[in-house]
Design a protein around this motif. Structure first.
Motif, PDB file in Angstrom:
ATOM      1  N   LEU A  19      -5.649  38.792 -13.198  1.00  0.00           N
ATOM      2  CA  LEU A  19      -4.812  39.963 -13.476  1.00  0.00           C
ATOM      3  C   LEU A  19      -3.881  40.213 -12.296  1.00  0.00           C
ATOM      4  O   LEU A  19      -4.325  40.271 -11.146  1.00  0.00           O
ATOM      5  N   LEU A  20      -2.588  40.313 -12.577  1.00  0.00           N
ATOM      6  CA  LEU A  20      -1.605  40.684 -11.557  1.00  0.00           C
ATOM      7  C   LEU A  20      -1.017  42.031 -11.943  1.00  0.00           C
ATOM      8  O   LEU A  20      -0.596  42.206 -13.092  1.00  0.00           O
ATOM      9  N   TYR A  21      -0.982  42.966 -10.971  1.00  0.00           N
ATOM     10  CA  TYR A  21      -0.297  44.222 -11.278  1.00  0.00           C
ATOM     11  C   TYR A  21       0.501  44.761 -10.091  1.00  0.00           C
ATOM     12  O   TYR A  21       1.138  45.788 -10.185  1.00  0.00           O
ATOM     13  N   ILE A  26       4.741  40.757  -9.905  1.00  0.00           N
ATOM     14  CA  ILE A  26       5.025  40.611 -11.350  1.00  0.00           C
ATOM     15  C   ILE A  26       6.520  40.692 -11.659  1.00  0.00           C
ATOM     16  O   ILE A  26       6.936  40.541 -12.798  1.00  0.00           O
ATOM     17  N   LYS A  27       7.337  40.850 -10.631  1.00  0.00           N
ATOM     18  CA  LYS A  27       8.778  40.966 -10.834  1.00  0.00           C
ATOM     19  C   LYS A  27       9.353  39.720 -11.516  1.00  0.00           C
ATOM     20  O   LYS A  27      10.295  39.804 -12.310  1.00  0.00           O
ATOM     21  N   ALA A  28       8.763  38.569 -11.238  1.00  0.00           N
ATOM     22  CA  ALA A  28       9.269  37.311 -11.801  1.00  0.00           C
ATOM     23  C   ALA A  28       9.180  37.296 -13.327  1.00  0.00           C
ATOM     24  O   ALA A  28       9.781  36.444 -13.983  1.00  0.00           O
ATOM     25  N   TYR A  29       8.429  38.228 -13.890  1.00  0.00           N
ATOM     26  CA  TYR A  29       8.243  38.245 -15.340  1.00  0.00           C
ATOM     27  C   TYR A  29       9.162  39.244 -16.031  1.00  0.00           C
ATOM     28  O   TYR A  29       8.898  39.664 -17.148  1.00  0.00           O
ATOM     29  N   ASN A  30      10.266  39.629 -15.366  1.00  0.00           N
ATOM     30  CA  ASN A  30      11.130  40.664 -15.955  1.00  0.00           C
ATOM     31  C   ASN A  30      12.115  40.123 -16.988  1.00  0.00           C
ATOM     32  O   ASN A  30      12.884  40.886 -17.567  1.00  0.00           O
ATOM     33  N   CYS A  31      12.102  38.841 -17.247  1.00  0.00           N
ATOM     34  CA  CYS A  31      12.915  38.279 -18.340  1.00  0.00           C
ATOM     35  C   CYS A  31      12.463  36.853 -18.609  1.00  0.00           C
ATOM     36  O   CYS A  31      11.640  36.306 -17.884  1.00  0.00           O
ATOM     37  N   ASP A  32      12.958  36.257 -19.693  1.00  0.00           N
ATOM     38  CA  ASP A  32      12.768  34.822 -19.883  1.00  0.00           C
ATOM     39  C   ASP A  32      14.112  34.143 -19.576  1.00  0.00           C
ATOM     40  O   ASP A  32      14.860  34.634 -18.730  1.00  0.00           O
ATOM     41  N   ALA A  33      14.444  33.048 -20.258  1.00  0.00           N
ATOM     42  CA  ALA A  33      15.690  32.346 -19.914  1.00  0.00           C
ATOM     43  C   ALA A  33      16.932  33.045 -20.475  1.00  0.00           C
ATOM     44  O   ALA A  33      18.054  32.598 -20.254  1.00  0.00           O
ATOM     45  N   TYR A  34      16.741  34.136 -21.213  1.00  0.00           N
ATOM     46  CA  TYR A  34      17.864  35.000 -21.568  1.00  0.00           C
ATOM     47  C   TYR A  34      17.929  36.054 -20.465  1.00  0.00           C
ATOM     48  O   TYR A  34      17.134  37.002 -20.449  1.00  0.00           O
ATOM     49  N   THR A  35      18.847  35.872 -19.559  1.00  0.00           N
ATOM     50  CA  THR A  35      18.817  36.672 -18.323  1.00  0.00           C
ATOM     51  C   THR A  35      19.738  37.881 -18.372  1.00  0.00           C
ATOM     52  O   THR A  35      19.844  38.614 -17.397  1.00  0.00           O
ATOM     53  N   GLU A  40      10.815  45.565 -16.258  1.00  0.00           N
ATOM     54  CA  GLU A  40       9.566  45.259 -15.549  1.00  0.00           C
ATOM     55  C   GLU A  40       8.353  45.368 -16.474  1.00  0.00           C
ATOM     56  O   GLU A  40       8.225  46.344 -17.207  1.00  0.00           O
ATOM     57  N   PRO A  41       7.447  44.395 -16.401  1.00  0.00           N
ATOM     58  CA  PRO A  41       6.181  44.551 -17.138  1.00  0.00           C
ATOM     59  C   PRO A  41       5.248  45.486 -16.376  1.00  0.00           C
ATOM     60  O   PRO A  41       5.477  45.787 -15.206  1.00  0.00           O
ATOM     61  N   THR A  42       4.187  45.932 -17.057  1.00  0.00           N
ATOM     62  CA  THR A  42       3.178  46.765 -16.415  1.00  0.00           C
ATOM     63  C   THR A  42       2.178  45.917 -15.642  1.00  0.00           C
ATOM     64  O   THR A  42       1.694  46.302 -14.591  1.00  0.00           O
ATOM     65  N   ALA A  43       1.877  44.759 -16.214  1.00  0.00           N
ATOM     66  CA  ALA A  43       0.924  43.845 -15.574  1.00  0.00           C
ATOM     67  C   ALA A  43       1.078  42.484 -16.239  1.00  0.00           C
ATOM     68  O   ALA A  43       1.727  42.363 -17.283  1.00  0.00           O
ATOM     69  N   VAL A  44       0.491  41.469 -15.631  1.00  0.00           N
ATOM     70  CA  VAL A  44       0.467  40.131 -16.226  1.00  0.00           C
ATOM     71  C   VAL A  44      -0.970  39.644 -16.180  1.00  0.00           C
ATOM     72  O   VAL A  44      -1.606  39.669 -15.118  1.00  0.00           O
ATOM     73  N   HIS A  85       7.661  48.062 -21.241  1.00  0.00           N
ATOM     74  CA  HIS A  85       6.615  48.116 -20.207  1.00  0.00           C
ATOM     75  C   HIS A  85       5.334  47.450 -20.701  1.00  0.00           C
ATOM     76  O   HIS A  85       4.238  47.935 -20.422  1.00  0.00           O
ATOM     77  N   GLU A  86       5.483  46.351 -21.408  1.00  0.00           N
ATOM     78  CA  GLU A  86       4.289  45.685 -21.931  1.00  0.00           C
ATOM     79  C   GLU A  86       3.425  45.092 -20.817  1.00  0.00           C
ATOM     80  O   GLU A  86       3.922  44.780 -19.734  1.00  0.00           O
ATOM     81  N   VAL A  87       2.158  44.887 -21.141  1.00  0.00           N
ATOM     82  CA  VAL A  87       1.328  43.958 -20.381  1.00  0.00           C
ATOM     83  C   VAL A  87       1.634  42.571 -20.936  1.00  0.00           C
ATOM     84  O   VAL A  87       1.585  42.357 -22.156  1.00  0.00           O
ATOM     85  N   ILE A  88       1.987  41.641 -20.062  1.00  0.00           N
ATOM     86  CA  ILE A  88       2.297  40.281 -20.507  1.00  0.00           C
ATOM     87  C   ILE A  88       1.018  39.456 -20.531  1.00  0.00           C
ATOM     88  O   ILE A  88       0.283  39.400 -19.532  1.00  0.00           O
ATOM     89  N   ILE A  89       0.743  38.865 -21.685  1.00  0.00           N
ATOM     90  CA  ILE A  89      -0.401  37.962 -21.799  1.00  0.00           C
ATOM     91  C   ILE A  89       0.142  36.555 -21.599  1.00  0.00           C
ATOM     92  O   ILE A  89       0.777  35.975 -22.476  1.00  0.00           O
ATOM     93  N   ASN A  90      -0.069  36.043 -20.398  1.00  0.00           N
ATOM     94  CA  ASN A  90       0.499  34.751 -20.033  1.00  0.00           C
ATOM     95  C   ASN A  90      -0.500  33.650 -20.387  1.00  0.00           C
ATOM     96  O   ASN A  90      -1.645  33.668 -19.925  1.00  0.00           O
ATOM     97  N   LEU A  91      -0.063  32.693 -21.178  1.00  0.00           N
ATOM     98  CA  LEU A  91      -1.003  31.714 -21.740  1.00  0.00           C
ATOM     99  C   LEU A  91      -1.017  30.389 -20.978  1.00  0.00           C
ATOM    100  O   LEU A  91      -1.565  29.402 -21.460  1.00  0.00           O
ATOM    101  N   VAL A  92      -0.436  30.377 -19.804  1.00  0.00           N
ATOM    102  CA  VAL A  92      -0.341  29.103 -19.073  1.00  0.00           C
ATOM    103  C   VAL A  92      -1.684  28.492 -18.714  1.00  0.00           C
ATOM    104  O   VAL A  92      -1.779  27.278 -18.511  1.00  0.00           O
ATOM    105  N   LYS A  93      -2.733  29.322 -18.605  1.00  0.00           N
ATOM    106  CA  LYS A  93      -4.037  28.730 -18.263  1.00  0.00           C
ATOM    107  C   LYS A  93      -4.745  28.156 -19.487  1.00  0.00           C
ATOM    108  O   LYS A  93      -5.771  27.490 -19.349  1.00  0.00           O
TER     109      LYS A  93
END
Lengths: 480, 480
Positions: A19-21, A26-35, A40-44, A85-93
């Motif tokens: 969990l990152l908060y 978590i700033k890196a998660y403020n957009c995808d490739a549409y910039t 800002e998300p609430t957490a990742v 302000h979503e929590v991002i569920i990152n599926l990379v793992k």
């Protein structure tokens, strides 16, 4: 910002390390490739199993916390941008391959598994995975499912939805369901077909069963150089009319060629060429040479300047690299660019390209065209300088006019990049209120509280025609 | 029986000549081609326009009258059987072709347009419509959309859902919507994909835009005779493994061969042959001969007794007639037969065919197998005598065991015939309650009152495991 109770609950599900908060992290998660828009998300959070995803989503649903799934973040329409302000569920793992069945042509992967890695993993057995977006070396198959991604070879082989036969999916309420059939078409309603391409709004896919294909025995790649865009466009229609379905049929225009020849993958296109077609045919060794010869004949009949076969794998790879890296190459001739993604009938190619050229003049912005010509799937790249806010606004407006042009000639506003937040206004141009209501109602069955990637795809009523209000909720009409 | 007010209202919408309600005249509509269950409709109405369909449905919805759409009545799972005293909306008068766009490979037809007539209409321009159910000379494209029909050439070309790009649809509430895109994939949720294959439960399709394909330049048809079923099965897997996707790959077993050789289309199969493969390859003139030669090599490597190319169109037509008329031909060796329709992984072909043979012994009923082997789509034909009720019951039970066998090996209970009323019990074998609830909820958005073809596809809660109660209503759980 999450409260302490929520932090503890999430850590209890996935462990502290997942969990990152911290706002800085978590700033890196403020957009995808549409910039063009950021938030800002609430957490990742990084779950490692389907059960963890389910527990997370159940917790979020019980506590009214908005969330969204994210893969590699290569999406081009802002589908993974946390506008609420979503929590991002990152599926990379969740990046494992779970099983491979060569006999029946199936593989089961987790959503964080990288597209190209699948082909690499099965190549030694003579197999590959067909959908090949340009970002395939980094994008994930989970993200491909969300966006129903296409690619250069989708003309012959179809897009992601044609290759996904079943998924395990955590619904927005947290329940785990299995959709689709390993073998045979949908029995009952095709819910799998609805989930594929739903841009992360109907649930989180945690296991994906895909078709894997036998590599064609033989592939021939041709490069055709044209003095006139019209001749290249006519060649595309003529190939299909001759009953040839190339594995791929890509077009690049003059500005694109200029840019790609400045990149690392320099082919050396003559500077006075107006359009290039990159055409690939594949199949059994036996017939491919003859098909390639027919392609050459069709090109010649349409006044091609030169057309040649790739002499070897190195030349073929260079041609493809030059095409697949065309988007970033535009960065060498323009500070910024917007990628558009419209679809038109093949017969309208010449008309639409001429109109785009006229719009480009009118708006005073250069437009490079690189696209899947066989499918009529355009990718106009609008060059601008983001340091000038007026120019950014002009670029966005030009992009919208191009999309509306696509709709006007009988086409559509997205071929493979999705609607996300980028094209939400054009949904109201393409669909009437009734159509949009039907889609809202469908969404509501899956997500009655509107917590799963809210504000994507469907315009809120007040946003139709205006700039969408990011904090509105999706309207739920009482019946169809 | 309709009351006087309803009769007048309907006549007002469609004209007097287009309403039948005399019990003697509507008796013919008490079932479709699934004849094991019959029930009387309340009336049969023949609308001629989309607007008439919409007005009818609005009237029925306001007055709580159940209704269902019907095409040619060739469906094999009872989807058009009026189990709830429905008014049948017969679409045979909506049988026009509305437009053809050869340049962009599109045609727009009304639902009552006969499948084969489309290919006949466009053949002189070198085009055809790919989905080819055995009933194609009489079945309608509207019915094909309802059932997501397949056919012999769907191995290479895909089933109906792959060829329908857009529809005009009257929702169960009477509203008219357009779903799908003429060009490009679904934008937003894929509602068209849900409607295709929904067996007339989500609305009535009144206009259909389909892809039309350029006829292949060359077609080669091969007939391969095998001494062992296993060798024929292995040949099918081996062809696909070699990267060959035949246009069609059909298998018939010994009992089927015996029956078809008693029919009008006698090929003269040797009586000691265990299995026949009918294999077709197509494409550009240039390569097809070589591909056909490869098919022959693969057959030889799998101990084929003889394999030969059709010498001419007459021989090719005879082989295909013999295959396409295989179902009725079984009528020459058995008073009655049940057609089943399961899908299995190709790798399970031999195992499943052996198990079906053992079940056939155990139940004391002959089973003929004729099927789309390339797709793993089985059509076991269970021979019985309906004059003996115990034998009918045994046949039904054997059919269910075969379907459950298909599910057990990782397959599915329907390839192309739909669920209808025939397989409603097997839905509960294949899906858990959660899956079925999701489908019910989807249905409820389209049809909140449950009046559009009720009692089809989804088992009612009390019917899971039991024989379905025909007058139950579909349960609507409160959330997914």
């Amino acid at each position: 910002m999450l409260d302490t109770q929520s932090i503890q609950a999430i850590q209890c599900i996935v462990g502290e390390k997942n969990l990152l908060y911290d706002p800085a992290r978590i700033k890196a998660y403020n957009c995808d490739a549409y910039t063009a828009e950021k938030a800002e998300p609430t957490a990742v959070v990084f779950p490692e199993t389907t059960e963890q995803v389910s527990l997370l989503v159940q917790y979020f649903y019980q506590h009214g916390i908005a969330f969204l799934p994210r893969g590699a973040g290569t999406g081009l329409s802002g589908g993974a941008t946390p506008t609420h302000h979503e929590v991002i569920i990152n599926l990379v793992k969740m990046d494992k391959i779970l099983s491979i069945d060569y006999e029946n042509h199936r593989a089961v992967v987790q959503p964080g598994f990288v597209n190209l890695h699948l082909t690499q993993k099965i190549a030694s057995h003579g197999f590959y995975y067909a959908p090949d977006p340009s970002s395939q070396s980094v994008c994930t198959i989970g993200g491909n499912v969300a966006e129903n991604s296409g690619g250069s070879h989708c003309l012959k082989y179809g897009v992601t939805t044609n290759h996904v036969v079943a998924v395990k999916c955590v619904l927005p309420t947290g329940r785990i369901v299995e959709l689709g059939e390993n073998f045979g078409d949908a029995v009952g309603y095709d819910l799998l077909g609805v989930v594929v391409g739903s841009e992360g709004t109907l649930g989180i896919v945690t296991e994906i069963t895909v078709k894997i294909l036998k590599k064609p025995e033989s592939v021939k790649t041709l490069l055709a150089l044209f003095d006139r865009v019209e001749d290249a466009s006519d060649t595309v229609s003529a190939l299909i009319r001759h009953g040839i379905i190339p594995a791929a049929c890509e077009m690049m225009d003059k500005l694109t060629l200029y840019a790609v020849d400045k990149s690392h993958y320099r082919v050396g296109y003559p500077s006075d060429i107006e359009a290039v077609l990159l055409i690939e045919v594949d199949g059994l060794e036996a017939g491919v040479d003859d098909v390639a010869a027919e392609v050459m004949n069709v090109c010649t009949a349409h006044h091609v300047r030169t057309v040649k076969l790739a002499a070897n794998d190195a030349e073929r790879d260079l041609w493809w690299k030059s095409r697949k890296m065309a988007f970033p190459a535009i960065g060498r001739i323009s500070n910024d660019y917007l990628v558009q993604d419209g679809v038109i009938p093949r017969s309208q190619l010449t008309h639409v390209l001429e109109t785009i050229a006229a719009l480009s003049q009118q708006f005073g912005l250069r437009v490079a065209n690189v696209f899947h010509a066989g499918d009529g799937n355009l990718h106009p790249l609008i060059c601008y300088d983001a340091r000038n806010p007026e120019e950014l606004a002009r670029a966005v407006m030009l992009g919208q006019q191009i999309l509306e042009l696509c709709v006007d000639v009988g086409g559509s506003i997205t071929g493979e990049h999705g609607v996300g937040i980028e094209k939400i206004q054009q949904m109201a141009y393409m669909y009437n209120e009734l159509d949009l209501n039907a889609q809202s109602r469908l969404r509501q069955i899956f997500d009655p509280l509107g917590l799963c990637n809210p504000g994507k795809i469907l315009p809120t009523p007040q946003s139709c025609g205006d700039r969408p209000t990011r904090h509105g909720v999706v309207s739920i009409p009482s019946s169809l």
